[in-house]
Design an enzyme around this catalytic site. Structure first.
Site, mmCIF file in Angstrom:
data_model
loop_
_atom_site.group_PDB
_atom_site.id
_atom_site.type_symbol
_atom_site.label_atom_id
_atom_site.label_comp_id
_atom_site.label_asym_id
_atom_site.label_seq_id
_atom_site.Cartn_x
_atom_site.Cartn_y
_atom_site.Cartn_z
ATOM 1 N N ASP A 310 0.864 -1.118 0.254
ATOM 2 C CA ASP A 310 0.146 -0.195 -0.079
ATOM 3 C C ASP A 310 0.686 1.291 -0.036
ATOM 4 O O ASP A 310 2.149 1.254 0.279
ATOM 5 C CB ASP A 310 -0.807 0.048 1.209
ATOM 6 C CG ASP A 310 -2.184 0.815 0.876
ATOM 7 O OD1 ASP A 310 -2.097 1.493 0.020
ATOM 8 O OD2 ASP A 310 -3.028 0.705 1.810
ATOM 9 N N GLU A 510 -10.290 6.789 4.478
ATOM 10 C CA GLU A 510 -9.494 6.421 5.352
ATOM 11 C C GLU A 510 -9.515 6.949 6.623
ATOM 12 O O GLU A 510 -10.517 7.201 7.183
ATOM 13 C CB GLU A 510 -8.078 6.533 4.462
ATOM 14 C CG GLU A 510 -8.157 5.911 3.179
ATOM 15 C CD GLU A 510 -6.667 5.698 2.556
ATOM 16 O OE1 GLU A 510 -5.596 5.502 3.192
ATOM 17 O OE2 GLU A 510 -6.473 5.922 1.268
HETATM 18 C C1 BGC Z 1 -3.520 9.462 -2.783
HETATM 19 C C2 BGC Z 1 -4.411 8.459 -2.389
HETATM 20 C C3 BGC Z 1 -3.749 7.525 -1.302
HETATM 21 C C4 BGC Z 1 -3.530 8.391 0.001
HETATM 22 C C5 BGC Z 1 -2.871 7.591 0.976
HETATM 23 C C6 BGC Z 1 -3.339 10.317 -1.388
HETATM 24 O O1 BGC Z 1 -2.582 11.629 -1.526
HETATM 25 O O2 BGC Z 1 -4.083 10.376 -3.528
HETATM 26 O O3 BGC Z 1 -4.664 7.608 -3.424
HETATM 27 O O4 BGC Z 1 -4.711 6.398 -1.054
HETATM 28 O O5 BGC Z 1 -2.523 9.425 -0.284
HETATM 29 O O6 BGC Z 1 -3.482 7.248 2.024
HETATM 30 C C1 BGC Z 2 -5.217 3.052 0.242
HETATM 31 C C2 BGC Z 2 -5.534 1.880 -0.733
HETATM 32 C C3 BGC Z 2 -5.304 2.211 -1.990
HETATM 33 C C4 BGC Z 2 -4.041 3.168 -2.326
HETATM 34 C C5 BGC Z 2 -3.847 3.706 -3.641
HETATM 35 C C6 BGC Z 2 -3.990 3.830 0.020
HETATM 36 O O1 BGC Z 2 -3.783 4.937 0.730
HETATM 37 O O2 BGC Z 2 -4.864 2.346 1.681
HETATM 38 O O3 BGC Z 2 -6.586 1.388 -0.281
HETATM 39 O O4 BGC Z 2 -5.637 1.406 -3.027
HETATM 40 O O5 BGC Z 2 -3.795 3.963 -1.372
HETATM 41 O O6 BGC Z 2 -4.449 4.955 -3.889
#
Ligand code: BGC
Ligand code: BGC
Length: 811
Positions: A310, A510
């Site tokens: 991730d 998240e």
């Molecule tokens: C991104 C997301 C990613 C997240 C990480 C963001 O800046 O755009 O895709 O999941 O950071 O938690």
């Molecule tokens: C998230 C994932 C996601 C990834 C890519 C992360 O922050 O936990 O679920 O697939 O970002 O955007």
């Protein structure tokens, strides 16, 4: 943990017919002959340099690479994060995504004259409820709604439709489905979870995999209309006590039975990738867990696709950084998701292979898995993305067929919790449609919609072709000779026959969605409903949320109550069930059933541990043929006001409970959901930035005079004397005009503090509230007279730590 007990746990939870426990197949390779793929992988590896092989393991974000970087490094895979889009525009239209896909593919396949093989790259995206990053795509309900619908065939069709929309934009791979079994709904990702029980998660997750990839063993498997799926986040992401990226603690076999077994049907269905979870199990991060990534997932569960990390998840391992982390690879991770620090990571891995720290055999294994996936997906022989079967078929995005599936999903996901007879509404009725969510597609879509967090500055125009809940109601009533009137604040001039009030959680994703408790606090909607009822108007409540919440006061204040979850772009599905024909015969009955326990008490967050009494048990769902019993709902909330609390967070990676941010400029006041967004005229813009974790901080930029206001929660207002406002911040360049902070009294100048702080990195500003006036303020306002920028990573009010004597020279 011993292997036997894992096997026992896996066997013990073999569920119905859908979970096979014979773990001796090699599912991912059954369509193309495994032998021939192995041989071709070996032949490719033999011609690749160490640099080439390492590049197969490095997954940068499109925001941090150019096509020249791709030509030079030949990355195996790339992704777009939730906030990344072509040319830095996350609202870019589909054609630009396809153009970028072509450019990246071309760079990765540029001829080489040194005999090293040319291996096209794969592009992965988070199409987690439809192809949700693309304006005009069908946005399906988030998984929690699909769990309530509980319809395997529907989820399979959603997967297939999503795959077609992804393929139209030239993308190969999606990070879905989430197979989290959410055990504590305070978790900000609860809505990504189908259910709080493994059985339903397993069945629906497998259905999505089959829809996305096609059914294994048939010609449709990974054909040109399908994409690669990812089961995530392995595992126990939903078992961390409601804390995102937290720690699941307890007996390992029990954790496996609850949280890992839902992966089995997806593995059997040939899911090609599994994403490691950010979270830990008994203190050990999954990204570094050989026991879980290798012994369990590969050894016991016989997964042979690739594992992907991730977002910088490897960088969280002890002794690791984003740019240097052999331990993840050694534990069994194949592909590193390393959005920005790919250059450093590539260099460090190459060096670690040279020094022997990373054995060549492990590198070959991991790179070989990426290559094997590409062979199974037919990538080596596919033309450039725009020339593939669905490439450029933009009419696929949000097509009538796909929207019809979305609308069916919305209709089936609604759960009726109360109906004292107001529903169904006659299509000849005059209906007031009220509430902040009534005509708000961004809110009904939730997080992971156009942007990562969703909401913020998104408007209905950012979802072309979508239908708001209000619009769907208006259309249904127009057909029966009735009429809908939209009034967000509920004011009306002509008395309606009934009101439908749409309200709920603002979008989040998240950790921004983690909460301290499940009490839904919304005095505005409650007052609105009470007022309408006081006027003798029956009220139908439509609740938009990413989880069940304690809403008893609102249940009590309504005549009917519908849990609508996060329905996505096809808001018309709500009217399909609420509005009958002109004789009030329902057009569709409710069929949704709770896949999560609904809390009986506002202070009781945990599901399923036996401690929780349900207001509505899992499986509850009433309808027109089986109406809900009439009852009353206790409206007291046992949560104390925590007067003894010593610190109240206003912002700490996420906005504090009952705290609201807003921006004011000459154009008016604009709410900043999630402490993100812009003022009406754009003179004040708040963006998410990374300090220690993803988007855990905010960049605040003024281009002209404007106010940033934080409305304090009652808790902060109740704090004893000598409370202090603490701001963790950073200033690159000192302000050129006054910057002030005000509460109830004279504005306090921050000029000196902000000047001293210039270019010194992160620091704390501590301001005694007493310096802002004699009375405790209900809100605080930060004003800049001119262009200025600062970054803030935390804002809180601490009790009783202020100076005895008032020292208001803030520096
Ligand atoms: C991104 C997301 C990613 C997240 C990480 C963001 O800046 O755009 O895709 O999941 O950071 O938690
Ligand atoms: C998230 C994932 C996601 C990834 C890519 C992360 O922050 O936990 O679920 O697939 O970002 O955007």
């Amino acid at each position: 943990m011993n292997g036997k007990s894992i096997a026992a746990a896996l066997a013990a939870v073999a569920l119905g017919g859908c979970m096979t426990t014979t773990r001796d197949t090699v599912p991912a390779t059954t369509t193309a002959s495994a032998d021939s793929i192995d041989a071709r992988v070996a032949a490719l590896l033999a011609r690749m340099s160490v640099e080439d092989k390492v590049a197969q393991l490095v997954m940068p974000d499109i925001a941090s690479i150019t096509s020249d970087d791709v030509r030079r490094y030949r990355f195996g895979t790339i992704l777009n994060g939730g906030n990344s889009g072509p040319g830095g525009n996350d609202k870019a239209p589909a054609a630009e995504w396809l153009k970028l896909a072509d450019a990246m593919w071309e760079a990765s396949t540029a001829p080489r004259d040194d005999g090293r093989p040319v291996v096209p790259l794969l592009w992965a995206t988070d199409a987690v409820h439809g192809h949700n990053n693309i304006p005009g795509a069908t946005v399906f309900p988030h998984n929690i709604g699909l769990g309530a619908a509980g319809d395997v065939d529907l989820v399979r069709r959603i997967g297939q439709a999503t795959a077609a929309e992804i393929a139209a934009t030239g993308i190969d791979w999606t990070f879905a489905p989430t197979l989290a079994v959410t055990r504590d709904d305070r978790w900000g990702r609860t809505y990504e979870s189908y259910a709080e029980e493994p059985e339903l998660v397993a069945r629906l997750g497998m259905a999505l995999v089959e829809g996305l990839q096609g059914r294994q063993g048939t010609p449709e498997f990974l054909d040109q209309r399908r994409v690669i799926a990812t089961a995530k986040h392995f595992f126990a992401d939903g078992g961390t006590g409601g804390i995102d990226q937290g720690d699941a603690r307890g007996d390992v076999d029990e954790l496996i039975a609850l949280h890992a077994t839902p992966y089995i049907p997806s593995i059997d269905a040939g899911v090609q990738s599994v994403m490691a979870s950010f979270s830990s199990i008994n203190g050990e991060k999954l990204h570094g867990s050989r026991a879980m990534l290798t012994d369990l997932l590969r050894g016991q569960m016989k997964f042979d696709g690739l594992t992907v990390g991730d977002w910088n998840g490897h960088g969280q391992l002890p002794g690791c950084s984003n740019a240097d982390c052999p331990d993840a690879l050694l534990a069994g991770l194949d592909v590193y998701m390393v959005p920005e620090d790919w250059r450093g990571l590539h260099a460090s891995l190459v060096e670690q292979v040279a020094s022997g720290k990373v054995p060549m055999a492990r590198l070959d294994k991991a790179a070989g898995r990426v290559l094997a996936l590409k062979l199974r997906y037919g990538l080596m022989t596919k033309p450039r993305p725009s020339e593939r079967t669905l490439g450029g078929r933009f009419e696929t995005l949000g097509s009538p067929e796909h929207r019809a599936i979305g609308r069916e999903a919305v209709r089936k996901s609604l759960v009726l919790l109360k109906n004292d007879g107001v529903l169904p509404i006659k299509s000849s009725a005059r209906i007031l449609v009220a509430g902040a969510g009534a005509d708000n597609i961004a809110q009904q879509a939730g997080g992971w919609s156009i942007s990562w967090q969703g909401g913020g500055d998104l408007t209905n125009a950012d979802f072309p072709g979508a239908t708001s809940i209000y619009r769907g109601i208006a259309d249904a009533l127009a057909q029966g000779g009735g009429r809908a009137t939209l009034s967000a604040d509920g004011r009306y001039s002509e008395r309606p026959d009934a009101a439908i009030v749409v309200f709920g959680e603002p979008p989040y994703a998240e950790f921004s969605g983690d909460r301290r408790d499940l009490a839904y606090r919304d005095a505005t909607s409650l007052a609105l409903m009470q007022k309408l009822r006081g006027d003798g108007i029956p009220v139908v409540a439509v609740f938009l949320s990413g989880r069940p919440m304690w809403v008893n006061p609102l249940l009590e204040a309504s005549d009917a109550f519908v849990a609508a979850w996060l329905p996505g772009s096809e808001g018309g599905g709500v009217a399909d069930v609420l509005i009958g024909d002109s004789a009030a015969r329902p057009r569709h009955d409710f069929t949704g059933r709770l896949s999560f326990t609904w809390p009986a008490d506002c202070a009781q967050p945990v599901n399923n541990d036996g401690a929780r009494t349900a207001l509505f048990a899992r499986g509850t769902g009433y309808g027109y043929t089986a109406p809900p019993p009439r009852r009353t709902f206790a409206t007291e909330c046992a949560l104390t006001d925590n007067a003894a609390q010593d610190s109240v967070p206003l912002f700490d990676r996420r906005v504090g409970d009952q705290t609201r941010f807003a921006a004011t400029d000459p154009g008016g006041v604009a709410p900043l959901d999630n402490f993100l967004g812009r003022s009406t005229q754009g003179t004040l813009i708040v963006r998410g930035i990374d300090r220690n974790a993803q988007e855990d901080a905010r960049a605040i930029r003024w281009t002209a005079p404007a106010d940033l206001t934080v409305h304090l929660p009652p808790l902060a207002q109740a704090l004893p004397e000598r409370a202090v406002l603490v701001i963790e911040y950073r200033v690159d360049r000192r302000p050129v005009a006054p910057v002030t902070l005000s509460g109830r009294g004279q504005p306090l100048s921050l000029a000196e503090a902000l000047t001293i702080a210039e270019a010194k990195g992160w620091r704390d500003l501590r301001i005694p509230l007493a310096c802002l006036g004699p009375d405790t303020p209900g809100s605080l306002t930060l004003h800049s007279e001119a262009a200025f920028a600062m970054e803030v990573s935390a804002l809180r009010i601490e009790a009783g730590t202020g100076p005895q004597t008032e020292d208001c020279s803030v520096r």
